[in-house]
Design a protein around this motif. Sequence first.
Motif, PDB file in Angstrom:
ATOM      1  N   ASN A   1       1.022  -1.239  -0.329  1.00 25.90           N
ATOM      2  CA  ASN A   1      -0.334   0.066  -0.135  1.00 25.90           C
ATOM      3  C   ASN A   1       0.502   0.835  -0.352  1.00 25.90           C
ATOM      4  O   ASN A   1       0.698   2.369  -0.581  1.00 25.90           O
ATOM      5  N   ALA A   2       1.880   1.071   0.886  1.00 25.83           N
ATOM      6  CA  ALA A   2       2.764   2.218   0.798  1.00 25.83           C
ATOM      7  C   ALA A   2       3.241   2.374  -0.474  1.00 25.83           C
ATOM      8  O   ALA A   2       3.459   3.894  -1.252  1.00 25.83           O
ATOM      9  N   LEU A   3       3.764   1.439  -1.220  1.00 24.09           N
ATOM     10  CA  LEU A   3       4.689   2.162  -2.294  1.00 24.09           C
ATOM     11  C   LEU A   3       3.176   2.258  -3.682  1.00 24.09           C
ATOM     12  O   LEU A   3       3.127   2.939  -4.883  1.00 24.09           O
ATOM     13  N   VAL A   4       2.010   2.168  -3.455  1.00 18.19           N
ATOM     14  CA  VAL A   4       1.079   2.220  -4.625  1.00 18.19           C
ATOM     15  C   VAL A   4       0.654   3.579  -4.055  1.00 18.19           C
ATOM     16  O   VAL A   4       0.523   4.385  -4.982  1.00 18.19           O
ATOM     17  N   GLU A   5       0.541   4.264  -2.841  1.00 20.76           N
ATOM     18  CA  GLU A   5       0.465   4.902  -2.697  1.00 20.76           C
ATOM     19  C   GLU A   5       1.402   5.777  -2.277  1.00 20.76           C
ATOM     20  O   GLU A   5       0.842   7.167  -2.311  1.00 20.76           O
ATOM     21  N   GLY A   6       2.649   6.110  -2.616  1.00 25.29           N
ATOM     22  CA  GLY A   6       3.824   6.934  -2.656  1.00 25.29           C
ATOM     23  C   GLY A   6       3.993   7.360  -1.516  1.00 25.29           C
ATOM     24  O   GLY A   6       4.705   8.256  -1.443  1.00 25.29           O
ATOM     25  N   GLN A   7       3.726   6.867  -0.700  1.00 24.88           N
ATOM     26  CA  GLN A   7       4.591   6.936   0.574  1.00 24.88           C
ATOM     27  C   GLN A   7       6.169   6.642   1.281  1.00 24.88           C
ATOM     28  O   GLN A   7       5.587   5.563   0.439  1.00 24.88           O
TER      29      GLN A   7
ATOM     30  N   PHE B   1     -15.008   7.780 -11.515  1.00 18.85           N
ATOM     31  CA  PHE B   1     -13.520   6.514 -11.967  1.00 18.85           C
ATOM     32  C   PHE B   1     -13.550   6.512  -9.806  1.00 18.85           C
ATOM     33  O   PHE B   1     -13.465   7.330  -8.883  1.00 18.85           O
ATOM     34  N   LEU B   2     -12.363   4.944 -10.148  1.00 23.73           N
ATOM     35  CA  LEU B   2     -12.351   5.213  -8.685  1.00 23.73           C
ATOM     36  C   LEU B   2     -10.605   4.996  -8.476  1.00 23.73           C
ATOM     37  O   LEU B   2     -10.116   4.296  -9.241  1.00 23.73           O
ATOM     38  N   GLY B   3      -9.804   5.376  -7.286  1.00 20.66           N
ATOM     39  CA  GLY B   3      -8.998   5.574  -7.261  1.00 20.66           C
ATOM     40  C   GLY B   3      -7.806   6.273  -7.733  1.00 20.66           C
ATOM     41  O   GLY B   3      -8.188   7.224  -8.828  1.00 20.66           O
ATOM     42  N   PRO B   4      -6.097   5.709  -7.635  1.00 20.94           N
ATOM     43  CA  PRO B   4      -5.863   4.476  -7.564  1.00 20.94           C
ATOM     44  C   PRO B   4      -5.772   4.520  -5.704  1.00 20.94           C
ATOM     45  O   PRO B   4      -5.506   4.248  -4.722  1.00 20.94           O
ATOM     46  N   ARG B   5      -5.510   6.209  -5.501  1.00 23.34           N
ATOM     47  CA  ARG B   5      -4.905   6.743  -3.241  1.00 23.34           C
ATOM     48  C   ARG B   5      -6.150   6.111  -3.229  1.00 23.34           C
ATOM     49  O   ARG B   5      -7.772   6.296  -3.275  1.00 23.34           O
ATOM     50  N   ARG B   6      -6.480   5.328  -1.350  1.00 25.03           N
ATOM     51  CA  ARG B   6      -6.565   5.534  -0.695  1.00 25.03           C
ATOM     52  C   ARG B   6      -7.543   6.524   0.171  1.00 25.03           C
ATOM     53  O   ARG B   6      -6.555   7.339   0.677  1.00 25.03           O
TER      54      ARG B   6
ATOM     55  N   VAL C   1      -0.523  12.455   7.043  1.00 24.62           N
ATOM     56  CA  VAL C   1      -1.809  13.082   7.082  1.00 24.62           C
ATOM     57  C   VAL C   1      -2.570  12.264   6.484  1.00 24.62           C
ATOM     58  O   VAL C   1      -2.115  11.405   5.345  1.00 24.62           O
ATOM     59  N   GLN C   2      -3.786  12.084   7.049  1.00 25.45           N
ATOM     60  CA  GLN C   2      -4.807  11.182   5.901  1.00 25.45           C
ATOM     61  C   GLN C   2      -6.761  12.548   5.988  1.00 25.45           C
ATOM     62  O   GLN C   2      -6.466  12.910   6.710  1.00 25.45           O
ATOM     63  N   VAL C   3      -6.570  11.645   4.676  1.00 24.15           N
ATOM     64  CA  VAL C   3      -7.763  12.785   3.847  1.00 24.15           C
ATOM     65  C   VAL C   3      -9.088  11.620   4.087  1.00 24.15           C
ATOM     66  O   VAL C   3      -8.965  10.702   3.908  1.00 24.15           O
ATOM     67  N   SER C   4     -10.069  12.013   4.089  1.00 21.62           N
ATOM     68  CA  SER C   4     -11.579  11.357   4.184  1.00 21.62           C
ATOM     69  C   SER C   4     -12.225  11.716   2.445  1.00 21.62           C
ATOM     70  O   SER C   4     -11.536  12.977   1.743  1.00 21.62           O
ATOM     71  N   GLY C   5     -13.043  10.726   2.345  1.00 22.30           N
ATOM     72  CA  GLY C   5     -13.521  10.822   0.614  1.00 22.30           C
ATOM     73  C   GLY C   5     -14.343  10.447   0.580  1.00 22.30           C
ATOM     74  O   GLY C   5     -14.707   9.171   1.606  1.00 22.30           O
ATOM     75  N   VAL C   6     -15.582  10.489  -0.564  1.00 21.97           N
ATOM     76  CA  VAL C   6     -16.679   9.043  -0.681  1.00 21.97           C
ATOM     77  C   VAL C   6     -15.494   7.896  -1.089  1.00 21.97           C
ATOM     78  O   VAL C   6     -15.393   8.021  -2.249  1.00 21.97           O
TER      79      VAL C   6
ATOM     80  N   ASN D   1      -2.656  23.100  -1.485  1.00 19.60           N
ATOM     81  CA  ASN D   1      -3.109  21.565  -1.794  1.00 19.60           C
ATOM     82  C   ASN D   1      -1.686  21.078  -2.297  1.00 19.60           C
ATOM     83  O   ASN D   1      -1.656  19.620  -1.498  1.00 19.60           O
ATOM     84  N   GLY D   2      -1.342  21.069  -2.630  1.00 22.28           N
ATOM     85  CA  GLY D   2       0.341  20.388  -2.892  1.00 22.28           C
ATOM     86  C   GLY D   2       1.489  20.050  -2.067  1.00 22.28           C
ATOM     87  O   GLY D   2       1.710  19.581  -1.662  1.00 22.28           O
ATOM     88  N   ALA D   3       1.308  21.358  -0.683  1.00 27.30           N
ATOM     89  CA  ALA D   3       1.694  20.462   0.680  1.00 27.30           C
ATOM     90  C   ALA D   3       0.869  19.625   1.468  1.00 27.30           C
ATOM     91  O   ALA D   3       1.706  18.715   1.688  1.00 27.30           O
ATOM     92  N   LEU D   4      -0.251  19.305   1.273  1.00 23.23           N
ATOM     93  CA  LEU D   4      -1.519  18.193   1.700  1.00 23.23           C
ATOM     94  C   LEU D   4      -0.728  17.451   0.495  1.00 23.23           C
ATOM     95  O   LEU D   4      -1.014  16.432   1.373  1.00 23.23           O
ATOM     96  N   ASN D   5      -0.620  17.510  -0.082  1.00 25.98           N
ATOM     97  CA  ASN D   5      -0.775  16.159  -0.663  1.00 25.98           C
ATOM     98  C   ASN D   5       0.859  15.719  -0.740  1.00 25.98           C
ATOM     99  O   ASN D   5       0.720  14.026  -0.485  1.00 25.98           O
TER     100      ASN D   5
END
Length: 667
Positions: A72-78, A328-333, A420-425, A408-412
């Motif tokens: 997950n870390a590599l998929v999400e770039g973490q 469309f869905l993803g790729p970020r959780r 940081v984690q963010v929420s969404g639908v 926005n870039g800083a949050l990303n």
Amino acid sequence: MALALGVDTGGTYTDAVLVRDEEEVVASAKSLTTREDLAIGVGNAISAVLEDAKVAPDKIALASLSTTLATNALVEGQGGRVALVYVGFRDGDLEKHGLKDALKGDPALILSGGHNHAGNEAASLDTAALLAFLDSHSGISGYAVAAQFATRNPSHELEVARIIAEHTGVPVTCSHQLSAKLNGPKRAVTAVLNARLIGMIDRLIGRAQDRLHELGITAPMMVVRGDGALMSAEQARERPIETILSGPAASIVGARWLTGVENALVSDIGGTTTDVALIRDGKPAIDPAGARVGGFRTMVEAVAMRTHGLGGDSQVHVEVQGLNGGLFLGPRRVLPVSLIAVEAPEVVHAALDEQLRATTVGEHDTRFARCVPGVSADGVGAREAMLLERIGDRVLPLSKLLQNRMENGALNRLVDRGIVQVSGVTPSDASHVLGRLAEWDGAAATKALELIARKRVGSGELLAKSPEQLAQMIIDQLTEQTSLTLLEAAFSEETDNFGVDPHELARHVLTQRGLVRHRGLLALDAALNVDVVGLGASAPSYYTAVGNRLRCNMILPEHAGVANAIGAVVGRLTLRRAGTVTVPSEGRFRVHLEDGPQDFGDADSALDMLETVLRHETEKSVREAGAEDIHVIVDRDIRTAQIEGKDVFVEALVTIEASGRPRVAAG
């Protein structure tokens, strides 16, 4: 009677299962994964499964962990901030095999040194430049070292690692310890990703071991590797890259154990990813080119797995362009709105109610942010630090957090670092709205989908007429993207894929028309001609529709939701070591060893010596990892060339595999 405890730490849930004598699932349990301290979720799941089975902790003879954390870390770039020391290469080599992308702007030093193909020193090692580099960088969580032809002579890598360790105390990854194969840039990518994961995986394993001891479980702990085999916890801490695809690999082992299938596709849907792999003749297919995950091709031997950023917690993106718009869905959780509302109900509902009263849908509606406690923020920039201070220990709507576009870039960047984690639908929210799930806050999910449904598409119409209609659209999109993922996997495994990219074939109009059995002047039929085993807690909710879409037999086994945890305890401890014999000149056969090359006068002596060394190292390591009844397999891949009608020795790769069942603690 031997009781084994399997634990799988996923992006959303941590699963625990008890298996008796490798034959029977005694009990299973789930707990929410706690990213701020993964051991809390691990402990909660273990406590629940012990309570359910009425088993005392001291009756556990073996504990094993599989995890999607690295994947997950590599998929999400973490992951942590790293630095690469690249010995003997040129600046242009940073562009090869995605190495620059893997670094993600983290520092790299091109250092004089390295060896040639024969293992001889090509240039002296510039230690002064190395020390200057180390003094000029801070906030590094792991160093990666890759030297030219280090698999032929690792001395420069080892010396650089020694200096870094003494000077900084920070973990160091040497590329030659991860693979015996040539291809320096690809080994460097693997080393960089390993270094990025070290802190994260070390925290998980260390805290998991602490939690086991706190609960009274003293059994040895194993970790699932990316090829489905087990490794000791200590080995996993040193080489966390080998745990990429650990969770998915465990699911393949678990699927085979649960169903007994000989040939099938296995599709495991989690919170963050959908992982698809093939079982052929009862065994998981291994990727000969090395595991590919998060867009990077590594040199890690792992299950041939197609990992897609598609899961129950994938972010729903709305496309408002075009007359009808789309999703469309993803790729970020992201954190489902229904889940973050459980954590901060007053904040979330107040914000959603305020957003519902507005006349238009705001850019950041339904989005919230929270800091992940315990994750280091060392090395962040001034703008990122300002956002962290603004969030504090609260859940905060993005509309109140972000004050300009640059933030926005800083949050990303903070999300990429896992700070940081963010929420969404998400599809999980859609399932709550449709009544398929009832674990979190369904009312918050309904409000969030009501907001998104109000967005207008190109025709001026609303995206959806109701939260329920939007929820079904999201579930339908999940079905479609999952179906395409399975089709891609099937086309990629075909012996003859028609010379066309599997991605294109899955989406080709003839394939799609065939799936709906087009009848006109042409009759078109297409179906997936292999069983699919659907795994994951949400598989029963989603995968029946996928089976119907692909017109295939969909197997949804009992305990599908904890297949990863089952696979974690029914595998074998396996270790492989490989080495090379080359011919630097006529009549000289060179064995490339950790402590430097050794020459022999004939091929047989060189091969025998290499096999003896590798066998000793492999058996010793697998025994120290906790294996018993060890079985050894030797493979000699000897390459020759025809010269004047004779087969002439060119090179040989010797691989030793030692495996055994883990020793269990006395009950």
